[in-house]
Design a protein around this motif. Structure first.
Motif, short mmCIF file in Angstrom:
data_model
loop_
_atom_site.label_atom_id
_atom_site.label_comp_id
_atom_site.label_asym_id
_atom_site.label_seq_id
_atom_site.Cartn_x
_atom_site.Cartn_y
_atom_site.Cartn_z
N GLU A 204 0.82 -1.22 0.00
CA GLU A 204 0.00 0.00 0.00
C GLU A 204 0.85 1.27 0.00
OE1 GLU A 204 -3.60 0.58 0.89
OE2 GLU A 204 -4.21 -1.36 1.69
N HIS B 127 -5.24 10.80 -9.04
CA HIS B 127 -5.82 10.46 -7.74
C HIS B 127 -5.61 11.59 -6.73
CE1 HIS B 127 -5.40 8.71 -3.62
NE2 HIS B 127 -6.62 8.33 -3.93
N ARG C 275 -8.67 13.53 -4.97
CA ARG C 275 -8.82 13.34 -3.52
C ARG C 275 -8.80 14.71 -2.82
NH1 ARG C 275 -7.78 8.58 0.44
NH2 ARG C 275 -7.37 9.72 2.33
N PHE D 101 -13.60 15.97 4.73
CA PHE D 101 -13.60 14.76 5.56
C PHE D 101 -12.56 14.82 6.68
CE2 PHE D 101 -15.72 13.31 1.69
CZ PHE D 101 -16.84 12.76 2.26
N ALA E 148 -19.55 3.83 -0.27
CA ALA E 148 -18.50 3.38 0.66
C ALA E 148 -18.79 3.83 2.08
CB ALA E 148 -17.15 3.92 0.22
N GLY E 149 -19.68 4.83 2.22
CA GLY E 149 -19.83 5.46 3.52
C GLY E 149 -20.76 4.79 4.50
N THR F 33 -20.15 -0.22 5.11
CA THR F 33 -18.91 -0.46 5.85
C THR F 33 -19.09 -0.10 7.33
OG1 THR F 33 -18.32 1.76 5.14
CG2 THR F 33 -17.33 -0.08 3.92
N PHE G 79 -8.81 -5.21 -1.25
CA PHE G 79 -8.68 -4.38 -2.45
C PHE G 79 -7.52 -4.95 -3.24
CE2 PHE G 79 -11.35 -0.74 -1.05
CZ PHE G 79 -11.94 -0.46 -2.27
N ARG H 8 -4.18 -4.46 -6.10
CA ARG H 8 -3.20 -3.58 -6.74
C ARG H 8 -2.59 -4.37 -7.89
NH1 ARG H 8 -5.45 -0.55 -3.65
NH2 ARG H 8 -4.47 0.87 -2.14
N ALA I 21 -7.94 -2.01 8.51
CA ALA I 21 -9.32 -2.06 7.97
C ALA I 21 -9.62 -0.87 7.08
CB ALA I 21 -10.32 -2.13 9.12
N PHE I 22 -8.91 0.26 7.27
CA PHE I 22 -9.08 1.42 6.40
C PHE I 22 -8.02 1.46 5.31
CE2 PHE I 22 -10.91 3.53 10.38
CZ PHE I 22 -12.22 3.52 9.92
N GLY I 23 -7.29 0.37 5.10
CA GLY I 23 -6.17 0.40 4.18
C GLY I 23 -5.03 1.21 4.77
N TYR I 24 -4.16 1.71 3.89
CA TYR I 24 -2.95 2.39 4.35
C TYR I 24 -2.39 3.16 3.17
CZ TYR I 24 1.54 2.79 6.81
OH TYR I 24 2.65 3.25 7.44
N HIS J 84 -4.18 5.85 -0.50
CA HIS J 84 -5.61 5.55 -0.69
C HIS J 84 -6.34 5.27 0.63
CE1 HIS J 84 -6.02 5.33 -5.10
NE2 HIS J 84 -4.72 5.01 -5.05
N CYS K 111 -8.65 5.08 3.59
CA CYS K 111 -10.07 5.48 3.57
C CYS K 111 -10.25 6.98 3.82
CB CYS K 111 -10.82 4.69 4.64
SG CYS K 111 -12.53 5.19 4.76
#
Ligand code: HEM
Length: 433
Positions: free
Chosen positions: A82, A126, A130, A137, A271-272, A275, A321, A323, A374-377, A380, A382
């Motif tokens: 990630e 991206h 973002r 957010f 996504a909001g 999850t 996810f 890659r 759990a939120f990735g890293y 990207h 979350c």
């Protein structure tokens, strides 16, 4: 392919079961990890990932109906992938879809991506997209939402009390609270929330679920129609919401594309909530199953921040996810070739014995819970992670203050989907405190 669980006398039965599970896993692991039914039973997918971490932590999977991929199951290896966004791209594969459905999508749209959204973009695009909403957010902006979320939490707990001490917590409470929050963020009126819930469940049920592509394309088109109208409205009636930002957004002085805008609405809308609702309901199940942890949290409400991290680690609603590697490289002792796909198995990272102390124990005061993936890293990570944590904290603070004595009132049931999944039914009994 769910892994067999049979009855019998205790000691022999456990040993026999362990042996039979091991045999099933070693023979069928590739099919087990792609089968939506595996994710309809939390023991099945944890057994599968535990086996992979122990036997082949970076595993080349060649399941029958899917294009091959590397299943990456260790916490450290997932972080390494990630963080290296230059060599591991989000484009073109994001999640598990059968080869047949990928080809169908390509025939219909000329692309292997479902949508041109954040999870399908790489830098520099991206980063630019973002940045459009990242301030919204962030913690500062979320502060201004706290009053509304608090009011929603009070209303939710009032509803639980009005229900007379029994409800399906997953379907009647946890599914709605995050949906309402994300619709406030987007600026969607309350009367349209059932439509949003229906469409996003259809979408997530289709991705890695049993319904397949047809359901997904329908849901996708319906989302686009809905949000094209929202864009028209916000251009003439700007408000303080994410829809207004997206309707009027520009990058390098040019308005953003229609496809990118609709995909942005969709990723935020979809996504909001499924999850967050999975962590809300899975957190309650874990507290009911671990009464000493429930008592600890009730005795010390200041633990709520740590408890929320533990709910999210414990439930890990996003199961993977993907890659795609740009250049050949080494990962966990394996050679990854240019163009190979990697599936990052988040529930596995979050039960990795090398990353967490006693990872299969649910502890509301766990000091290492924040290390969860759990939120990735990386770039990207979350976008809504602070919002998700805020919502869960506010709801639980209100709920534990006003409701006592939670008990199971029936068997919990899980969604069968390999991408986003969690409880679909959690019958509970409780009483007003
Ligand atoms: C991305 C999980 C709540 C919006 C992600 C990713 C994961 C994830 C695993 C991919 C990260 C990566 O590739 O490294 C979760 C979980 C949630 C949650 C477990 C709740 C417990 C939310 C909420 C929102 C949201 C409330 C509301 C806006 C997004 C968006 C992305 C994302 C827009 C794409 C970010 C990017 O690619 O730059 N989330 N999410 N998520 N999430 Fe969440």
């Amino acid at each position: 392919m769910p892994i067999g669980r049979t009855g019998g006398t205790r000691a022999t039965c456990q040993a026999e079961r362990r042996q039979s599970v091991e045999q099933t896993l070693s023979r069928n692991i590739d099919e087990i990890i792609v089968d939506p039914r595996t994710y309809g039973d939390e023991h099945s997918y944890h057994d599968a990932f535990r086996w992979l971490r122990a036997n082949d932590p970076v595993h080349y999977a060649t399941p029958e109906l899917y294009r091959p991929f590397w299943a990456v199951t260790r916490h450290a290896d997932i972080m390494a992938v990630e963080i290296n966004a230059k060599n591991f791209l989000n484009d073109p594969r994001q999640f598990l879809v059968t080869a047949k459905d990928e080809d169908l999508l390509f025939e219909q749209t000329g692309s292997r991506k479902f949508a041109e959204n954040l999870v399908a973009m790489d830098d520099p695009k991206h980063r630019a997209y973002r940045a459009l909403t990242s301030a919204w957010f962030g913690a500062k902006s979320l502060k201004s939402l706290e009053d509304e979320i608090n009011a929603l939490a009070r209303e939710t707990v009032d509803k639980m009390i009005d229900m007379g001490g029994e409800c399906d917590f997953a379907a009647e409470i946890a599914a709605w609270f995050p949906l309402r929050t994300i619709m406030i963020v987007l600026g969607v009126p309350r009367e349209d929330e059932p439509l949003m819930l229906h469409l996003s469940q259809k979408l997530f049920g289709a991705v890695g679920g049993v319904e397949g592509m047809a359901g997904m394309v329908d849901a996708f088109n319906a989302f686009n129609d809905y949000f094209s109208k929202v864009t028209q409205d916000r251009r003439s009636n700007p408000r303080n919401d994410v829809a207004t930002i997206l309707a009027n957004a520009t990058i390098d002085g040019e308005p953003i594309g229609e496809a990118e805008r609709n995909a942005y609405y969709l990723i935020v809308a979809a996504a909001g909530h499924d999850t967050t609702s999975s962590s809300i309901s899975g957190g309650l199940l874990a507290l009911i199953q671990n009464p000493a942890e429930m008592a600890k949290l009730r005795a010390d409400p200041a633990l709520i921040g740590k408890a929320v991290d533990e709910f999210i680690r414990w439930t890990t609603p996003v199961k993977h996810f993907f890659r795609t590697a740009v250049e050949e490289c080494e990962l966990g002792g394996k050679t990854i070739r240019a163009g190979d796909n990697l599936m990052m198995c988040y529930p596995s990272a979050n039960r990795d014995e090398a990353a967490f102390e006693a990872p299969f124990e649910f502890r509301v005061d766990r000091p290492d819970a924040r290390k969860h993936l759990a939120f990735g890293y990386g770039p990207h990570t979350c976008l809504g992670n602070a919002l998700a944590k805020l919502e869960i904290r506010i709801l639980y603070t209100e709920m534990l203050r006003r409701i006592d004595d939670f008990q199971l009132a029936g068997d919990p049931k899980w969604v069968e989907a390999s991408f986003v999944s969690g409880l679909k039914s959690l019958p509970v009994r409780y009483r007003a405190a």
